[in-house]
Design an enzyme around this catalytic site. Structure first.
Site, mmCIF file in Angstrom:
data_model
loop_
_atom_site.group_PDB
_atom_site.id
_atom_site.type_symbol
_atom_site.label_atom_id
_atom_site.label_comp_id
_atom_site.label_asym_id
_atom_site.label_seq_id
_atom_site.Cartn_x
_atom_site.Cartn_y
_atom_site.Cartn_z
ATOM 1 N N GLY A 71 -42.774 -48.226 -27.606
ATOM 2 C CA GLY A 71 -42.815 -46.834 -28.165
ATOM 3 C C GLY A 71 -42.039 -46.254 -29.157
ATOM 4 N N THR A 72 -40.820 -46.278 -29.179
ATOM 5 C CA THR A 72 -39.909 -45.814 -30.233
ATOM 6 C C THR A 72 -40.112 -46.744 -31.420
ATOM 7 O OG1 THR A 72 -38.111 -45.579 -28.400
ATOM 8 C CG2 THR A 72 -37.358 -45.539 -30.910
ATOM 9 N N ASN A 151 -43.775 -36.031 -21.990
ATOM 10 C CA ASN A 151 -43.145 -37.004 -21.272
ATOM 11 C C ASN A 151 -42.550 -36.137 -20.044
ATOM 12 O OD1 ASN A 151 -41.941 -36.820 -23.913
ATOM 13 N ND2 ASN A 151 -39.987 -37.315 -22.859
ATOM 14 N N GLN A 179 -46.962 -41.725 -23.045
ATOM 15 C CA GLN A 179 -47.153 -41.327 -21.614
ATOM 16 C C GLN A 179 -48.553 -41.329 -21.156
ATOM 17 O OE1 GLN A 179 -44.935 -40.994 -19.517
ATOM 18 N NE2 GLN A 179 -43.109 -40.941 -20.726
ATOM 19 N N SER A 199 -46.770 -48.026 -25.417
ATOM 20 C CA SER A 199 -45.485 -48.833 -24.860
ATOM 21 C C SER A 199 -45.965 -49.371 -23.383
ATOM 22 C CB SER A 199 -44.523 -47.786 -24.535
ATOM 23 O OG SER A 199 -43.386 -48.345 -24.147
ATOM 24 N N GLY A 200 -45.837 -50.678 -23.209
ATOM 25 C CA GLY A 200 -46.179 -51.397 -22.339
ATOM 26 C C GLY A 200 -45.639 -50.957 -20.943
ATOM 27 N N HIS A 201 -44.129 -50.686 -21.165
ATOM 28 C CA HIS A 201 -43.285 -50.537 -19.877
ATOM 29 C C HIS A 201 -43.908 -49.138 -18.842
ATOM 30 C CE1 HIS A 201 -40.029 -47.420 -20.750
ATOM 31 N NE2 HIS A 201 -40.440 -48.019 -22.097
ATOM 32 N N CYS A 325 -34.070 -40.645 -21.948
ATOM 33 C CA CYS A 325 -33.437 -40.848 -23.121
ATOM 34 C C CYS A 325 -32.313 -39.701 -23.309
ATOM 35 C CB CYS A 325 -34.387 -40.841 -24.337
ATOM 36 S SG CYS A 325 -35.793 -41.916 -24.116
HETATM 37 N N1 PLP Z 1 -42.852 -41.656 -26.767
HETATM 38 C C1 PLP Z 1 -42.677 -40.788 -25.504
HETATM 39 C C2 PLP Z 1 -43.771 -39.776 -25.112
HETATM 40 C C3 PLP Z 1 -42.223 -41.375 -24.415
HETATM 41 O O1 PLP Z 1 -42.050 -40.937 -23.085
HETATM 42 C C4 PLP Z 1 -41.179 -42.562 -24.452
HETATM 43 C C5 PLP Z 1 -40.233 -43.237 -23.437
HETATM 44 O O2 PLP Z 1 -39.916 -42.335 -22.759
HETATM 45 C C6 PLP Z 1 -41.354 -43.129 -25.901
HETATM 46 C C7 PLP Z 1 -41.864 -42.477 -26.889
HETATM 47 C C8 PLP Z 1 -40.325 -44.347 -26.155
HETATM 48 O O3 PLP Z 1 -41.008 -45.360 -25.654
HETATM 49 P P1 PLP Z 1 -40.220 -46.676 -25.377
HETATM 50 O O4 PLP Z 1 -39.259 -46.582 -24.208
HETATM 51 O O5 PLP Z 1 -41.317 -47.847 -25.369
HETATM 52 O O6 PLP Z 1 -39.300 -46.970 -26.639
#
Ligand code: PLP
Length: 379
Positions: A71-72, A151, A179, A199-201, A325
């Site tokens: 996702g990032t 999130n 999310q 994001s898959g996880h 994070c």
């Molecule tokens: N965007 C949101 C709303 C998230 O909650 C997160 C992860 O917690 C991310 C982006 C980042 O995703 P990733 O952990 O796959 O980098």
């Protein structure tokens, strides 16, 4: 000790069927998907199937999916790639004050490069106002980025209305659906978005694998330069096994969306009701009507949330104070602060995020454990 996992917004358990689908791509069909021999072509076929499966989950076509490392990266690619493709110094981006750091810190980076960024405020439930959005749009705006669901508190934004507004002004629209995916139905056409991050996880797929939906016809955003992978939008040898797992997780998420998340919603509501009945001095944060079905964010008066999280962990219950994070900082949540919570309320908030694996017994165990712990911490 029995362990209870109520931290599914941080990450989820890899589904056993996902693992099964991934294993052959480590063991046997380990080719580079760009190679023309059998090993490469088998890997390519696995990836093509996964691309279709991820696309199906969000109503896209498979040639609109660009695989990323999560996702990032998808958020970075949307923001940095689009501004690189169509922006010039002085161009403006509109986002919200409660985005994930992947969006917020990309925006801060762009500000250093000479772009202007407007951070929309949110109300006490974490919702933006589309009237305020409309008022912030001028001729310099090239991109609007508003998350589908938050999130920390689970609040769902009026993305469809916001995207419609963007379209009427010829502005590209990105949403971070990391999310929301697998928890509420998503259809990119109905939402009317140009870019969407996944994001898959977050829905029982592997970590380190995600995607950016890039609507056909818009300028292709590029973040990572190199070979010709992913239709030249994301260079680098693809993580085939993770992509295959992500595809399988998307199938399972699509199949289970309705039933599972109705059930998860019942469990979350049972937890919320139980806490409100059994513990005095609590406040639920977020938007009760427009909220992810699995998320519950609660402030406990006169309780240090970090201590509560640690004490719950000692009892086998995994929750968090908000975003994973940010768990290394003692700063109160910027999301709750933007929603108007006092420093005390923000520092006493914990997030329960339930998932498909949770049960009513687990909810009841938490309800039997929590009141005493809160009382002890208050003293
Ligand atoms: N965007 C949101 C709303 C998230 O909650 C997160 C992860 O917690 C991310 C982006 C980042 O995703 P990733 O952990 O796959 O980098």
């Amino acid at each position: 000790m029995k362990r209870i996992y109520f931290d599914n917004n941080s990450t989820t358990r890899l589904h056993p069927e996902v693992l099964e689908k991934m294993l052959p791509y480590f063991r046997d069909t380990y080719g580079n998907a760009s190679s023309i021999h059998w090993f490469g072509q088998e890997a390519r076929r696995g990836m093509d199937r996964a691309r279709e499966r991820v696309a199906n989950l969000i109503g896209a076509s498979s040639d609109e999916i660009v695989f990323t490392s999560g996702g990032t990266e998808a958020d970075n690619q949307a923001l940095l790639g689009i501004t690189d493709a169509i922006g010039k110094p002085g161009s403006r981006i509109i986002t919200t004050a409660i985005e994930h750091q992947a969006v917020l810190n990309s925006c801060r980076f762009l500000e250093k490069k000479g772009f202007l960024v407007t951070y929309l405020p949110v109300d006490s439930r974490g919702r933006i106002d589309t009237g305020t959005l409309a008022d912030s749009i001028d001729d310099d705006v090239i991109l609007i980025s508003i998350m589908l669901a938050n999130n920390e508190v689970g609040t769902i934004q009026p993305v469809r209305e916001a995207a419609e507004l963007a379209k009427s002004k010829g502005i590209l629209f990105h949403t971070d659906a990391v999310q929301a995916a697998g928890r509420i139905p998503i259809d990119v056409r109905q939402l009317g978005v140009d870019l969407l991050s996944l994001s898959g996880h977050k829905f029982h797929g592997p970590k380190g694998c995600g995607a950016l939906f890039v609507r056909s016809g818009i300028p292709g955003p590029v973040l990572i330069h190199g070979g010709h992978h992913e239709r030249r939008m994301r260079a680098g040898t693809e993580n085939v096994s993770a992509i295959v797992g992500f595809g399988q997780a998307s199938v399972l998420a699509g199949m289970r969306l309705k039933d599972t998340y109705t059930l998860v919603g019942f469990l979350r509501d049972r937890l919320e009701k139980g806490i409100l009945e059994r513990v005095a001095g609590v406040k639920v944060n977020g938007c009760p009507e427009l909220r992810l079905p699995n998320t519950l964010n609660v402030s406990f008066d006169d309780v240090d949330a970090q201590l509560l999280v640690m004490n719950l962990d000692l009892m086998g219950i995994a929750v968090s104070t908000g975003s994973a994070c940010q768990s290394d900082t003692r700063e109160p949540s910027y999301v709750l602060s933007a929603m108007g919570c006092s420093i005390e309320q923000a520092s006493s908030a914990i997030r329960f995020s339930l998932g498909a694996d949770n049960t009513a017994e687990e909810v009841d165990f938490v309800l039997n454990t929590l009141p005493e712990l809160v009382e002890e911490l208050r003293h």
